[in-house]
Each structure stands twice: as C-alpha cells, then as structure tokens.
Design a protein around this motif. Structure first.
Motif, PDB file in Angstrom:
ATOM      1  N   ILE A   1      20.975  27.441  51.159  1.00  0.00           N
ATOM      2  CA  ILE A   1      22.383  27.618  50.758  1.00  0.00           C
ATOM      3  C   ILE A   1      22.910  29.042  51.018  1.00  0.00           C
ATOM      4  O   ILE A   1      23.988  29.202  51.611  1.00  0.00           O
ATOM      5  N   PRO A   2      22.176  30.114  50.610  1.00  0.00           N
ATOM      6  CA  PRO A   2      22.709  31.451  50.882  1.00  0.00           C
ATOM      7  C   PRO A   2      22.974  31.681  52.374  1.00  0.00           C
ATOM      8  O   PRO A   2      23.975  32.292  52.749  1.00  0.00           O
ATOM      9  N   TYR A   3      22.077  31.143  53.211  1.00  0.00           N
ATOM     10  CA  TYR A   3      22.220  31.325  54.662  1.00  0.00           C
ATOM     11  C   TYR A   3      23.476  30.609  55.188  1.00  0.00           C
ATOM     12  O   TYR A   3      24.201  31.141  56.035  1.00  0.00           O
ATOM     13  N   ILE A   4      23.731  29.413  54.655  1.00  0.00           N
ATOM     14  CA  ILE A   4      24.927  28.660  55.085  1.00  0.00           C
ATOM     15  C   ILE A   4      26.186  29.441  54.705  1.00  0.00           C
ATOM     16  O   ILE A   4      27.125  29.570  55.506  1.00  0.00           O
ATOM     17  N   ILE A   5      26.195  29.976  53.481  1.00  0.00           N
ATOM     18  CA  ILE A   5      27.368  30.743  53.044  1.00  0.00           C
ATOM     19  C   ILE A   5      27.496  32.013  53.875  1.00  0.00           C
ATOM     20  O   ILE A   5      28.599  32.409  54.286  1.00  0.00           O
ATOM     21  N   GLU A   6      26.348  32.624  54.174  1.00  0.00           N
ATOM     22  CA  GLU A   6      26.366  33.892  54.919  1.00  0.00           C
ATOM     23  C   GLU A   6      26.896  33.705  56.345  1.00  0.00           C
ATOM     24  O   GLU A   6      27.800  34.408  56.777  1.00  0.00           O
ATOM     25  N   ILE A   7      26.346  32.723  57.080  1.00  0.00           N
ATOM     26  CA  ILE A   7      26.743  32.612  58.497  1.00  0.00           C
ATOM     27  C   ILE A   7      27.839  31.577  58.722  1.00  0.00           C
ATOM     28  O   ILE A   7      28.414  31.511  59.801  1.00  0.00           O
TER      29      ILE A   7
ATOM     30  N   SER B   1      25.415  24.771  61.808  1.00  0.00           N
ATOM     31  CA  SER B   1      25.281  23.429  62.392  1.00  0.00           C
ATOM     32  C   SER B   1      24.852  23.483  63.856  1.00  0.00           C
ATOM     33  O   SER B   1      24.532  22.449  64.451  1.00  0.00           O
ATOM     34  N   LYS B   2      24.839  24.686  64.436  1.00  0.00           N
ATOM     35  CA  LYS B   2      24.406  24.800  65.849  1.00  0.00           C
ATOM     36  C   LYS B   2      22.898  25.038  65.961  1.00  0.00           C
ATOM     37  O   LYS B   2      22.340  25.067  67.050  1.00  0.00           O
ATOM     38  N   ILE B   3      22.212  25.214  64.816  1.00  0.00           N
ATOM     39  CA  ILE B   3      20.761  25.440  64.854  1.00  0.00           C
ATOM     40  C   ILE B   3      20.043  24.087  64.913  1.00  0.00           C
ATOM     41  O   ILE B   3      20.335  23.194  64.126  1.00  0.00           O
TER      42      ILE B   3
END
Ligand code: NAI
Length: 418
Positions: free
Chosen positions: A209-215, A221-223
């Motif tokens: 979750i922190p990574y989704i908010i960060e990037i 969704s491109k990873i």
C-alpha cells in the motif's frame, strides 16, 4: 524488500531515512474514498493466496453502513513452503505498520490487529517494538499527525494452528473462541470481527500500500503482469542451489525463478517436479515451468499462484513419500469441524502409508482418488480441498511413482529386504 539488507529498518529512524512514513503523509491529504479508488486502479490483488482484488474488498467494507470497522493483518502464514511474509515482519515492520495505517484510514477503521503465527516469536518482539516507536512519534493513536484520524494497532499471537490462517477461523480465534472456520457468505467485509465489517488482508498485500500511494496507481499497474500487476515475493525451497525469498515482478516464469535467480537444481540434477504456490496448489511436471507466475496465467498451466511458495523436487525425490508427508500435515491440522475433512484425510494418510511401506494393494490408487473426491468441495473451508488437490494432482501427474511402490516386484523386494 528494497533496502532490507542495507540497513536495520526495524529502527524507525532508519526506515524514515529511506523514505518511510512519507506515503502516510501523502495519504492523509487524500479522501478515504480516493485511496480506495487508487488501490482499485493499481490492480493490486491479495497476496495471501486467493488473489481477490484488494480495492474491491475494501470498497465492500467501506459501503457497509455498520460501525465500527476493523482491519486485520493475516500474518499467520502457515502453508507448507511459505515463508515470504517473514522478512517483512522481521526486517521491515514499519512498512507493514505504515500500510496498515493508510488502509485503516481508507476504510475508516480505528482498530487494527496483526494476527501473527505462533511460530514467529521473534517477529512478535520486533513488531511490538516498532508499534511502540510509531505511537511515540504520533503515527499511531488518536489524532495522527494533528488530523482527525485515529488508528490503534495490536499484535495477537496465534497458538500454532494452520487453520487459524483461514480468515473466519482467524476471526473466531481473535474473539477468544476456538479457531474453526465458518461458511461464507457472509464474508468478513460485512460480518467479521465482533460481527462488524472487517477487512482481512495478508502481510504482503498491506506492505504494497505505501508503495502504491508513493508512486501512484498508474506507475504501479505497469509493473509485472498487466492482468495482476505489482511486485511479488516468492519463497523458494527444496532442491535448488540458492533457496530463499525473492522479490520479482508478478508474471516471472517458474523457469526464471528456478534457473536464473535460484541458480538451478542442486548438484545439477534433473528437475522432476515443482509445486508452484504452496502445498495446496497442484504439482507441475517440468514441461510446464515456462508458466508466468500470476493469478491469471497459472490456471492455464493446470495450477495456481497461491502464496508463491515454490517447492522444487529433483529426480531423486520419492513423490509418493512427499504426498504422504503432506497428508500427515493436513491430518494433524484439520480442525475436525466437518466430517469429510476430519475422517477423509486420515483415510488418505492411511492408504498412502500402506503404499509407501510396500504393503499397497491393487486398487489403492483408485481408492485414494475416490476418497479425495468425497472431500473436495464438501468442507467448510479450503483445508480439505488442499489435501484433495495434493492427492489428485500427484496421482494425475506422477501415477507411476505410486505404482512402483505397489507393484509386486517392488513389494517382493521390500519383503526380502525386511
Ligand atoms: P477466498 O477466495 O474464499 O477469499 C479470498 C478473500 O476474498 C477473502 O478475504 C474473502 O473474504 C474475500 N472474498 C471472496 N469473495 C468475496 C465476496 N463475494 N465478497 C466479499 N469478499 C469476498 O479464499 P481464502 O479461503 O481466503 O484463501 C484460499 C487461499 O489461501 C488458497 O488459494 C491458498 O493458496 C491460500 N493459503 C495461504 C496460506 C498462507 O500461509 N499464505 C495458507 C493456506 C492457504
């Protein structure tokens, strides 16, 4: 797992030094519903094994008018072969805590619980120390960072029962009852902890979750695989040169995991079989290892991603004995609530024991399949299904391994030797 071995991330200052707790500040500027939308758009799917879309699960709980709402982190990873959550719990606890605070805010849940498997005592101390640090620095508790946001977090240690990783059994156990599963629906998002809307998410899911908010959802969704994006942790064990936990893009093939990242088969022996996603996922023959490891593609190759626990077997392994070993595990861990699981798994173990000891009889393989069919789909929870999958997929793919034990020649040899 970024920076996980470069620094002691259990120390909050170190975690912050590498950018930690910045996503929560960003999230607190967003509306809860916008965070849910962001997670939906990211395509994140649950990393515990079932792959249910996380944003959708959250939106179900958010839409239920009942209050209060609860957030539970399922840290009871007990699927044989699965040890992917351990590095997060022991080496990066603040990532999980930050993920839970953001998720709690998105769900408007003021209480969170980490249900930790009994066999991870080290993680309990580490998590509790990290939670204390987060309270002291104003990231947990009331009025987080001066906002009208409250979130309290507790660690609850299980007592070593595999079944308590099943979410309804987990909730029963957390409520102080005997940990046994319940029929779904109702799903926990509507009737969970103390009969209130409850989101149960796996450790790895919440750590995303922190990574989704960060990037942002778009970059996330491109990873990896377009259908189920993001990074994925794979715990690899068995006959590989370098077993361990690997963080790779979702959709990495089994071949790449085994031969590129894990250095190939130990002693350069031949590969005989792979269980790709924990013991409950169907075993695969070597010709299937070009499968992309994700929730969408694995079924096309006859298996499932599950928890991403890759178990590798070389040419020397006796798969009938592995099957027996798995059945002893399921028999021991069956909670006993429903008859097909409680009785049937014991029968399958007994037949396998007979086969592996050289006393197998003609018809035993058919009997095993027959019993497994009377368990699959007839139990409260997937534990019985898991046991049936092991028997059916082992026999479908490696029948000769069982036949060798039963064959007269083999039995004779055993008797002479005895
Ligand atoms: P499931 O498919 O029943 O549910 C997955 C999640 O989605 C649950 O949280 C459930 O409440 C939610 N859900 C599903 N349909 C829903 C609906 N219509 N409305 C609202 N919520 C809904 O699967 P389950 O039983 O939770 O997990 C099975 C998987 O767990 C297996 O595939 C296995 O790979 C994995 N597993 C993992 C273990 C581990 O140690 N990580 C241990 C044992 C199994």
């Amino acid at each position: 797992m970024k920076n996980i071995d470069r620094s002691d991330l259990t120390d909050m200052d170190e975690y912050i030094k590498f950018g930690g707790y910045s996503a929560i500040l960003k999230a607190l500027e967003m509306k809860p519903s916008d965070i849910i939308d962001e997670v939906k758009r990211s395509g994140l799917r649950g990393r515990g094994g079932a792959g249910f879309p996380t944003g959708m699960k959250w939106s179900f709980a958010a839409a239920d008018p009942k209050k209060p709402k609860y957030l539970i982190c399922n840290a009871d990873e007990g699927e044989p072969g699965t040890f992917k959550d351990k590095p997060i719990l022991e080496k990066n606890p603040h990532l999980l805590i930050e993920g839970m605070i953001i998720s709690g805010y998105a769900l408007q849940a003021e209480y969170g619980y980490i249900y930790l498997r009994g066999e991870y005592p080290k993680a309990k101390d580490i998590l509790e120390k990290a939670i204390k640090q987060a309270y002291n620095r104003g990231y947990l508790g009331d009025n987080i960072h001066g906002k009208e946001v409250n979130f309290h977090l507790y660690v609850h240690q299980g007592a070593g029962a595999y079944i308590c990783g099943e979410e309804t059994a987990l909730i029963e156990s957390l409520e102080g009852k005997r940990g046994q599963p319940k029929i779904k629906p109702p799903f926990p998002v509507n009737e969970g902890f103390l009969s209130k809307p409850t989101v149960v998410n796996n450790v790895e899911t919440l750590a995303n979750i922190p990574y989704i908010i960060e990037i942002g959802a778009e970059a996330y969704s491109k990873i990896g695989s377009p259908e189920c994006p993001g990074p994925k942790l794979f715990s690899v064990s068995g006959n590989v040169k370098n077993p361990g936990v690997y963080e790779l893009p979702m959709g990495t093939t089994l071949r790449e995991i085994i031969y590129t990242h894990c250095g190939g088969i130990r002693d350069d022996k031949k590969l005989k079989a792979v269980i790709p996603g924990g013991i409950s996922t169907p075993i695969l023959t070597p010709d299937k290892i070009d499968c992309p490891m994700d929730f969408v593609n694995m079924p096309k190759y006859g298996s499932m991603l599950g928890s991403g626990a890759v178990m590798v077997f070389d040419e020397t392994v006796d798969l009938a004995k592995i099957c027996l070993r798995a059945m002893k595990f399921f028999e021991h861990e069956s909670c006993g609530k429903c008859t097909p699981c409680r009785e049937g798994i014991g029968w399958m173990r007994a037949i396998l024991e007979r086969i592996c000891s050289g006393s197998g009889m003609a018809g035993d393989i058919e009997l095993l399949i027959e019993v497994s069919k009377n368990i699959a789909g007839k139990t409260f929870c997937p534990l019985g299904d898991g046991a049936a999958v092991v028997v059916q997929s082992f026999i479908n793919n490696f029948r000769q391994e069982f036949e060798q034990h039963i064959s007269k020649e083999f039995s004779k040899e055993i008797k002479v030797a005895a």
